[in-house]
Design an enzyme around this catalytic site. Structure first.
Site, PDB file in Angstrom:
ATOM      1  N   THR A 232       0.849  -1.179   0.000  1.00 36.13           N
ATOM      2  CA  THR A 232       0.000   0.000   0.000  1.00 36.13           C
ATOM      3  C   THR A 232       0.887   1.232   0.000  1.00 36.13           C
ATOM      4  OG1 THR A 232      -1.845  -1.118   1.054  1.00 36.13           O
ATOM      5  CG2 THR A 232      -1.816   1.261   1.217  1.00 36.13           C
TER       6      THR A 232
ATOM      7  N   PHE B 255       1.235   5.375   0.495  1.00 40.28           N
ATOM      8  CA  PHE B 255       0.660   6.486   1.237  1.00 40.28           C
ATOM      9  C   PHE B 255       1.304   7.785   0.780  1.00 40.28           C
ATOM     10  CE2 PHE B 255       0.427   2.700   3.769  1.00 40.28           C
ATOM     11  CZ  PHE B 255      -0.785   2.772   4.448  1.00 40.28           C
TER      12      PHE B 255
END
Lengths: 368, 368
Positions: B268, B270
């Protein structure tokens, strides 16, 4: 390499950064060298094993005491410097496989904070649902060590932890002290509106004086956790919760009053539990569990040997034994290590007066 | 000081520990010296200010790239060595007041992991209830920076984050990549019993192939979070949840299948958001938001200037603009920094074809 205060003329930004780069090069070379030596320690102990076989709490305590002694000149606080060395040791130790540490979850609890404060971040944390499970997972070998809350400086002992030691074969191998702050959280703008205050009983207890002075008429309602308290306070203008700052953000509550714990040094103490007792670190405590034969003066006789040997007692607490009515066990903490000669003699003598003496462990005294 | 492999005869434990003590002395002296130089950087910039005034993401990226370059010999992994240097920088920076970082809470989320990975632990984390709030608190100055999930390597963009940039004045000042593992949690002992699988839509998506191969007949039910999924799976023998390991422990579920994400590199990404754009680090990306005039070939014309300048595009994504029907905005990521000459020229040219070009920020490319 010279320190900044030796400089005649101040350096510009680029020059200062060059100095820092040179320092970083040296720090990194030394950390790598330290990691290689740590591998040597492992090899000296035989074929490669899990991290738990290298971990020595007494040695860690000694290293960190040296760090504090050397840190007199600053500029970093003892707390920050100790934290960095815990992380360096944590990384060196985790070269094979990281330590597995069980604790009372969920993530974000004070217990987890205690784990990370003590073991650094190169570990595998296992958040567990109950204190019971922490003991079980360590006993079964699924966790290398466990961390359980044992007492709060204002509210006293966490009995669900202490009672486990009566039947558990596990040993105490360390203690951790953690500063804890409580706040009054609410969605309303002023204190006058608050009619109910929710919190965990321990937290209500830690803020008794503040509540008496500031919310004398508000009802105090004990709930299962501070998070649950915040959840309830969210739904009414006349309710507040006592909890940590995290809960305020999660539940969208304002902090109406900061640090309302009665004692500014409000601290929770945790035990590190494991499967063996470790050698002395030079500044240790021993925890004992003793049960008394039912006769007058029995407790006094039990404690006399420790006093006679000049061993100072730092804590004593009685708990009902589950074995019979009106029988009690005593948890006693004494300064010193179970391998110290005077302790050996005192325990031996106490054994003559007690129905049972069980050594729960000897462990380095907590660093602040 | 010599490295262990130079030794002719192996040292015993006590000798090895003496070597380590000597190394620790040097490491500590150097960290203290580094902290003093970091103070100098502050003073060179004028009177004492908050940590945010000293924080320079481009400088941190440069320092960490040097750490990785130097780490070729091991023995610690790049990841561990980078982590230790992030902590050292974090401690040096926090000498006045720590950075305040807003993120999507509660504690224990992947977002919090990303914050700590990037900023180290000498910060003050503010867990917030929504991505919206993260933007608000940074814009209002209550947080110095925010961290928001922007996309997953298998599941694509987190639109609720991306859409914020259309109206927000905030800038992207960093990117963080975090490896993410998913597991199948259940209270039952075998797969045959599972009729329903709960999870957050992103997580269901990340395990699509595994579900098709292993639980082709099970119903897939999207819920608001993986924690909520685990809570539901706890109550039935025919239900399972896809979630991280933490949730298994909190909700007392077994991990029936480990790391079931379809791509082993499931990551993921960010964004770090702040109030200003920082100077180049030497290896940067620029994010732009552009809207197109409604005419044939408009998108192509928009992208041509970047290609013409030899700037490679790493991402493009269209989103409906909220301003009118059939209008679109494009999020584009280009390699390079907004201060680079070629970027200046490309943006200027694109501006002639676009209804709007908004620079969302330039930031160092994420370290692994």
């Amino acid at each position: 390499m010279s320190a900044p205060e030796d400089e005649k003329a101040p350096l510009n930004l680029a020059e200062t950064r060059e100095r820092i780069d040179a320092i970083d090069r040296d720090i990194q070379r030394l950390i790598a060298e330290r990691a290689r030596w740590a591998q040597q320690v492992g090899k000296a102990k035989g074929p490669l094993k899990a991290a738990v076989d290298y971990y020595r709490p007494e040695r860690e305590a000694q290293v960190l005491r040296m760090v504090i002694d050397r840190n007199a000149g600053g500029p970093l606080s003892n707390e920050e410097m100790v934290r960095l060395f815990r992380e360096i040791m944590s990384a060196c130790l985790a070269q094979q496989e990281p330590l597995k540490i069980g604790f009372l979850g969920p993530e974000g609890t004070f217990s987890q904070q205690a784990v990370l404060k003590h073991f650094g971040h190169s570990i595998k944390g296992l958040p567990l649902a109950t204190i019971d499970e922490v003991f079980q997972e360590v006993a079964a070998g699924n966790a290398d060590f466990g961390v359980v809350p044992i007492e709060n400086s204002s509210e006293g002992t966490v009995h669900s932890s202490l009672d486990q030691f009566v039947t558990s074969p596990l040993k105490i191998c360390g203690e951790i002290e953690l500063r804890v702050h409580q706040h009054l959280l609410t969605r309303s703008a002023n204190l006058d509106q608050i009619e109910r205050v929710y919190s965990h009983p321990q937290s209500l207890g830690q803020c008794k004086a503040w509540l008496r002075a500031n919310l004398p008429k508000a009802e105090r309602i004990a709930v299962s956790s501070n998070a649950e308290a915040a959840r309830r306070a969210r739904n009414a203008d006349d309710a507040a919760a006592i909890a940590g700052e995290t809960a305020a953000h999660i539940y969208g509550l304002k902090v109406l009053a900061h640090q309302i714990e009665d004692r500014p040094d409000n601290t929770t103490r945790f035990f590190v539990i494991g499967r063996e007792v470790f050698p002395p670190s030079g500044h240790d405590k021993t925890s004992l569990l003793m049960s008394v034969k039912d006769k007058p003066g029995a407790l006094y006789e039990l404690l006399t040997p420790f006093a006679a040997q000049g061993l100072s007692m730092t804590k004593i607490e009685s708990r009902p034994a589950r074995t019979g009515k009106w029988e009690y066990v005593f948890f006693v903490e004494v300064e010193g290590h179970i391998e110290d000669e005077r302790m050996v003699r005192a325990v031996e003598l106490a054994g003559k007066h007690a129905a049972q003496v069980k050594v729960l462990g000897s462990y380095p005294v907590a660093l602040q």
